[in-house]
Design a protein around this motif. Structure first.
Motif, PDB file in Angstrom:
ATOM      1  N   UNK A  19       0.844  -1.189   0.000  1.00 38.76           N
ATOM      2  CA  UNK A  19       0.000   0.000   0.000  1.00 38.76           C
ATOM      3  C   UNK A  19       0.879   1.238   0.000  1.00 38.76           C
ATOM      4  N   UNK A  20       0.250   2.398  -0.193  1.00 36.74           N
ATOM      5  CA  UNK A  20       0.977   3.657  -0.135  1.00 36.74           C
ATOM      6  C   UNK A  20       2.118   3.732  -1.133  1.00 36.74           C
ATOM      7  N   UNK A  21       3.219   4.339  -0.717  1.00 34.76           N
ATOM      8  CA  UNK A  21       4.385   4.486  -1.593  1.00 34.76           C
ATOM      9  C   UNK A  21       4.905   3.132  -2.037  1.00 34.76           C
ATOM     10  N   UNK A  22       4.964   2.186  -1.107  1.00 35.63           N
ATOM     11  CA  UNK A  22       5.474   0.868  -1.451  1.00 35.63           C
ATOM     12  C   UNK A  22       4.622   0.167  -2.483  1.00 35.63           C
ATOM     13  N   UNK A  23       3.304   0.205  -2.292  1.00 35.76           N
ATOM     14  CA  UNK A  23       2.415  -0.427  -3.259  1.00 35.76           C
ATOM     15  C   UNK A  23       2.515   0.210  -4.634  1.00 35.76           C
ATOM     16  N   UNK A  24       2.601   1.533  -4.674  1.00 39.15           N
ATOM     17  CA  UNK A  24       2.736   2.231  -5.958  1.00 39.15           C
ATOM     18  C   UNK A  24       4.060   1.887  -6.626  1.00 39.15           C
ATOM     19  N   UNK A  25       5.111   1.734  -5.829  1.00 39.96           N
ATOM     20  CA  UNK A  25       6.429   1.401  -6.383  1.00 39.96           C
ATOM     21  C   UNK A  25       6.429  -0.010  -6.958  1.00 39.96           C
ATOM     22  N   UNK A  26       5.837  -0.947  -6.235  1.00 43.53           N
ATOM     23  CA  UNK A  26       5.737  -2.319  -6.741  1.00 43.53           C
ATOM     24  C   UNK A  26       4.985  -2.332  -8.068  1.00 43.53           C
ATOM     25  N   UNK A  27       3.843  -1.658  -8.121  1.00 42.94           N
ATOM     26  CA  UNK A  27       3.029  -1.664  -9.345  1.00 42.94           C
ATOM     27  C   UNK A  27       3.785  -1.057 -10.514  1.00 42.94           C
ATOM     28  N   UNK A  28       4.449   0.074 -10.290  1.00 43.08           N
ATOM     29  CA  UNK A  28       5.149   0.743 -11.385  1.00 43.08           C
ATOM     30  C   UNK A  28       6.327  -0.083 -11.882  1.00 43.08           C
ATOM     31  N   UNK A  29       7.138  -0.615 -10.974  1.00 38.76           N
ATOM     32  CA  UNK A  29       8.302  -1.384 -11.409  1.00 38.76           C
ATOM     33  C   UNK A  29       7.894  -2.635 -12.164  1.00 38.76           C
ATOM     34  N   UNK A  30       6.785  -3.231 -11.762  1.00 40.11           N
ATOM     35  CA  UNK A  30       6.291  -4.380 -12.529  1.00 40.11           C
ATOM     36  C   UNK A  30       5.811  -3.963 -13.904  1.00 40.11           C
ATOM     37  N   UNK A  31       5.164  -2.810 -13.999  1.00 43.52           N
ATOM     38  CA  UNK A  31       4.757  -2.291 -15.311  1.00 43.52           C
ATOM     39  C   UNK A  31       5.968  -2.095 -16.219  1.00 43.52           C
ATOM     40  N   UNK A  32       7.090  -1.738 -15.613  1.00 42.09           N
ATOM     41  CA  UNK A  32       8.308  -1.472 -16.367  1.00 42.09           C
ATOM     42  C   UNK A  32       9.139  -2.724 -16.630  1.00 42.09           C
ATOM     43  N   UNK A  33       8.608  -3.883 -16.245  1.00 47.51           N
ATOM     44  CA  UNK A  33       9.241  -5.143 -16.608  1.00 47.51           C
ATOM     45  C   UNK A  33      10.131  -5.763 -15.563  1.00 47.51           C
ATOM     46  N   UNK A  34      10.196  -5.183 -14.374  1.00 43.89           N
ATOM     47  CA  UNK A  34      11.023  -5.750 -13.319  1.00 43.89           C
ATOM     48  C   UNK A  34      10.298  -6.905 -12.626  1.00 43.89           C
TER      49      UNK A  34
END
Length: 259
Positions: A19-34
């Motif tokens: 959730x929060x910053x961590x959840x947003x970071x997980x979602x974005x990095x996965x979108x970017x292929x990580x």
């Protein structure tokens, strides 16, 4: 983000990643292929993330168990993002902070990053590359003495530790950076604004203005959004920021009144 950050296939660990910053970071990095392992005390109900690990990182045992999980599930990491943090200390200034409150703040805001870095860095050094991002806070520079003295001190300690670590490992190929948010509109901060609004007999926007006033104002006129912080983290962790290390990057809408 449209810029290719060249993060495809990177192995990433994100703490407080649901959730929060961590959840947003997980979602974005996965979108970017990580490939991102999200970590939290427990997985939110109704979700089924195959790349999730439950761990209590406020203990040495929890950090050690997570390091073993990282080795088993990812085979090591290329990027570690330490988002875990927060405060539950009571108001009342220094007199309200006893041994238990101080220990709790250090166990949540400083020691998990120290312990996990100690476990994960040898692998990064062996491969000659890696990125560590420590999420600090503007309260390291702008503490609120009524309620956040211990939290602010722990985050300031994290920042100093991060800078020292960067100087040690940068010559060996590992970059260490800090992202320092101000007020971010996470689930917890929304709940706080709603509670303050109810107490003051106003609406949510009024509650937000109460928080902004307590910070001395936010020139931008609003809090940052979790996705905005995540985008900064993603850029700094990427090869596009290969010459950036040892620095702290503030994202606070102008809250801190000095450069």
């Amino acid at each position: 983000m449209t810029l290719d950050l060249d993060l495809q296939g990177k192995r990433v660990l994100v703490t407080a990643g649901t959730r929060g910053i961590g959840g947003a970071t997980v979602a974005l990095l996965r979108e970017l292929g990580a490939t991102v392992l999200a970590v939290a005390r427990s997985q939110p109900e109704g979700t089924d993330d195959p790349l999730f690990a439950a761990a209590d990182l406020t203990t040495a045992e929890g950090c050690a168990a997570l390091a073993d999980t990282v080795a088993w599930r990812l085979g090591g990491v290329d990027i570690a993002v330490h988002v875990l943090g927060g405060s539950s200390s009571p108001g009342g200034g220094f007199a309200a902070l006893g041994e238990e409150e101080w220990r709790r703040e250090l166990d949540l805001n400083l020691l998990p990053a120290v312990r996990l870095d100690r476990a994960l860095l040898p692998g990064m050094l062996a491969q000659g590359s890696g990125v560590i991002v420590h999420v600090t806070s503007i309260q390291g520079r702008l503490p609120l003495p009524e309620a956040t003295t211990a939290y602010a001190a722990a985050k300031a300690a994290l920042s100093t530790y991060s800078k020292s670590l960067s100087k040690e490992v940068a010559p060996k190929g590992v970059r260490v950076l800090r992202v320092s948010p101000g007020w971010v509109e996470t689930e917890a901060s929304v709940a706080l604004a709603e509670r303050l609004a109810e107490q003051a007999g106003t609406d949510y926007e009024g509650g937000k203005r109460i928080i902004m006033a307590s910070l001395g104002g936010i020139p931008l006129g609003r809090p940052a959004r979790p996705r905005e912080v995540a985008e900064l983290i993603a850029f700094l962790a990427s090869p596009r920021a290969a010459a950036i290390t040892g620095t702290e990057h503030v994202i606070d809408g102008g809250t801190v009144p000095t450069a």
